[in-house]
Design an enzyme around this catalytic site. Structure first.
Site, mmCIF file in Angstrom:
data_model
loop_
_atom_site.group_PDB
_atom_site.id
_atom_site.type_symbol
_atom_site.label_atom_id
_atom_site.label_comp_id
_atom_site.label_asym_id
_atom_site.label_seq_id
_atom_site.Cartn_x
_atom_site.Cartn_y
_atom_site.Cartn_z
ATOM 1 N N GLU A 1 0.822 -1.212 0.000
ATOM 2 C CA GLU A 1 0.000 0.000 0.000
ATOM 3 C C GLU A 1 0.855 1.261 0.000
ATOM 4 O O GLU A 1 0.530 2.245 -0.679
ATOM 5 C CB GLU A 1 -0.940 -0.010 1.209
ATOM 6 C CG GLU A 1 -1.974 -1.131 1.200
ATOM 7 C CD GLU A 1 -1.476 -2.410 1.859
ATOM 8 O OE1 GLU A 1 -2.313 -3.299 2.101
ATOM 9 O OE2 GLU A 1 -0.262 -2.525 2.130
ATOM 10 N N TYR B 1 11.154 -6.996 7.318
ATOM 11 C CA TYR B 1 11.348 -8.257 6.606
ATOM 12 C C TYR B 1 12.600 -8.201 5.752
ATOM 13 O O TYR B 1 13.098 -7.129 5.402
ATOM 14 C CB TYR B 1 10.120 -8.641 5.785
ATOM 15 C CG TYR B 1 9.925 -7.984 4.441
ATOM 16 C CD1 TYR B 1 10.099 -8.720 3.272
ATOM 17 C CD2 TYR B 1 9.508 -6.655 4.325
ATOM 18 C CE1 TYR B 1 9.883 -8.146 2.036
ATOM 19 C CE2 TYR B 1 9.289 -6.078 3.092
ATOM 20 C CZ TYR B 1 9.477 -6.830 1.933
ATOM 21 O OH TYR B 1 9.271 -6.246 0.708
ATOM 22 N N TYR C 1 9.221 -10.544 9.886
ATOM 23 C CA TYR C 1 9.230 -10.384 11.344
ATOM 24 C C TYR C 1 8.164 -9.328 11.670
ATOM 25 O O TYR C 1 8.468 -8.175 11.947
ATOM 26 C CB TYR C 1 10.609 -9.964 11.838
ATOM 27 C CG TYR C 1 11.670 -11.010 11.588
ATOM 28 C CD1 TYR C 1 11.872 -12.054 12.488
ATOM 29 C CD2 TYR C 1 12.440 -10.965 10.433
ATOM 30 C CE1 TYR C 1 12.829 -13.029 12.244
ATOM 31 C CE2 TYR C 1 13.403 -11.937 10.181
ATOM 32 C CZ TYR C 1 13.590 -12.967 11.090
ATOM 33 O OH TYR C 1 14.531 -13.929 10.844
ATOM 34 N N ASP D 1 2.830 -3.434 -7.580
ATOM 35 C CA ASP D 1 2.333 -2.230 -6.916
ATOM 36 C C ASP D 1 2.414 -1.029 -7.863
ATOM 37 O O ASP D 1 1.506 -0.192 -7.895
ATOM 38 C CB ASP D 1 3.146 -1.947 -5.661
ATOM 39 C CG ASP D 1 3.111 -3.097 -4.673
ATOM 40 O OD1 ASP D 1 2.090 -3.805 -4.617
ATOM 41 O OD2 ASP D 1 4.116 -3.296 -3.964
#
Length: 348
Positions: A26, A80, A97, A252
């Site tokens: 996003e 991550y 994580y 994205d």
């Protein structure tokens, strides 16, 4: 999230160091839309830590409104690590994580509908829905039918590592059917729902006004409401040839390009071309985010005739290259300038 990018190709076990960047589907869309001249707002939650500070500063630095981003003093910002290979290949590795993170604790109570109600488009993804039961409740709340609801854009974005209980097919199909614009990869549709072609996807999603099926490097095909009343007006647009630096973030970017053209009221074929061009900008840089081409330039490229579009070849640096490069061959008239003061997209 904060993402850590590998310093070289290879297994995570073999990568000696990582560079810090921002990640999140996003936020990628919001940053790309802001760079393209639209007003975008990111609504979410981060920890009250240094990584949260970094996320808010970087996303805000891209021109995105971050005033509705909440800080959770009790939970950390998610992070991550990933390899640089395409997500569709077995070589790709990603380690999250984010269990117990500030984002995973989002809910209808912490992200009220009022924070997104004034947007023209509300962009959501299946990643948020996968983070926790509260996050799924939030996405369902934001996609619920109601008077005056923004145009809801939903990218299925299936991440198997985030779905542990086997609920992904039903949950993601249900959310997609509540949206107005849906993006889904052909590989995702096959993996999730056993749907082998775009027409089957269109039939499985009768409610959304627009459904876009991404075909990887081949292109994308989309259908609109008129198509589903029997006219068969689905539109296939091949992707231009691209010298890929990194495949991460292209989906994205595609969504951002398509939504940018949607805000401008452009036709379906042109919206798909804008999606491809924004994706090409992301594909030709190492990270998730790229500087998009200027609006007048992307308008000229999107207006190429089919023959010229079919020969388009984009490589690293193309978004900032001199306007005399070969991409201008066969271009149409110059499009509108970079305005967009009345346009707004919000992305939890």
């Amino acid at each position: 999230m904060v993402t850590f990018l590998p310093s070289r190709p290879g297994r995570l076990a073999d990568v000696p160091s990582f560079a810090r960047a921002i990640g999140g589907a996003e936020t990628n869309v919001a940053c790309a839309l802001a760079a393209a001249g639209h007003r975008a707002k990111w609504v979410g939650r981060v920890g009250g830590d240094g990584f949260g500070d970094h996320l808010v500063e970087v996303v805000g630095g891209h021109g995105v409104d971050v005033t509705a981003v909440g800080r959770d003093p009790h939970r950390p910002t998610g992070i991550y690590f990933r390899t640089d290979e395409d997500r569709a290949t077995d070589a790709h590795e990603v380690v999250y994580y984010r269990a117990g993170s500030a984002a995973s604790a989002m809910s209808p109570a912490t992200v009220p509908y009022e924070s997104v109600a004034g947007a023209r488009i509300l962009h959501l993804t299946g990643i948020t829905a996968a983070l926790s039961g509260d996050c799924l409740a939030l996405v369902r709340e934001l996609t619920a039918p109601r008077p005056g609801r923004p145009l809801v854009s939903f990218d299925v974005n299936h991440r198997p590592a985030l779905w542990r209980d086997g609920d992904a097919p039903g949950v993601l199909l249900g959310l997609a059917r509540r949206a107005d614009v849906v993006f889904v990869g052909a590989d995702e549709a096959e993996r999730l729902w056993g749907l082998g072609d775009a027409r089957a996807v269109f039939e499985a999603l009768p409610e959304p006004g627009t459904v876009v099926v991404k075909l990887g490097g081949t292109g994308a095909v989309a259908v609109d409401r008129e198509a589903r009343t029997g006219s068969g007006n689905d539109v296939l647009v091949p992707a231009p040839r691209v010298d890929v630096v990194s495949p991460i973030g292209a989906g994205d970017a595609f969504a951002a390009g398509f939504l940018s053209a949607t805000l401008r009221g452009l036709d379906l074929r042109t919206r798909l071309r804008h999606g491809h061009l924004m994706a090409a900008a992301a594909l030709t840089v190492p990270g998730d985010l790229a500087v998009p081409p200027r609006r007048d330039r992307v308008d000229r490229l999107a207006a190429l005739d089919d023959a010229a579009w079919g020969t388009l070849h984009l490589g690293p640096g193309w978004t900032e290259a001199d306007e005399k490069d070969p991409g201008r061959t066969g271009e149409g008239p110059e499009g509108p300038g970079r305005t967009g003061d009345d346009q707004e997209v919000r992305t939890p």
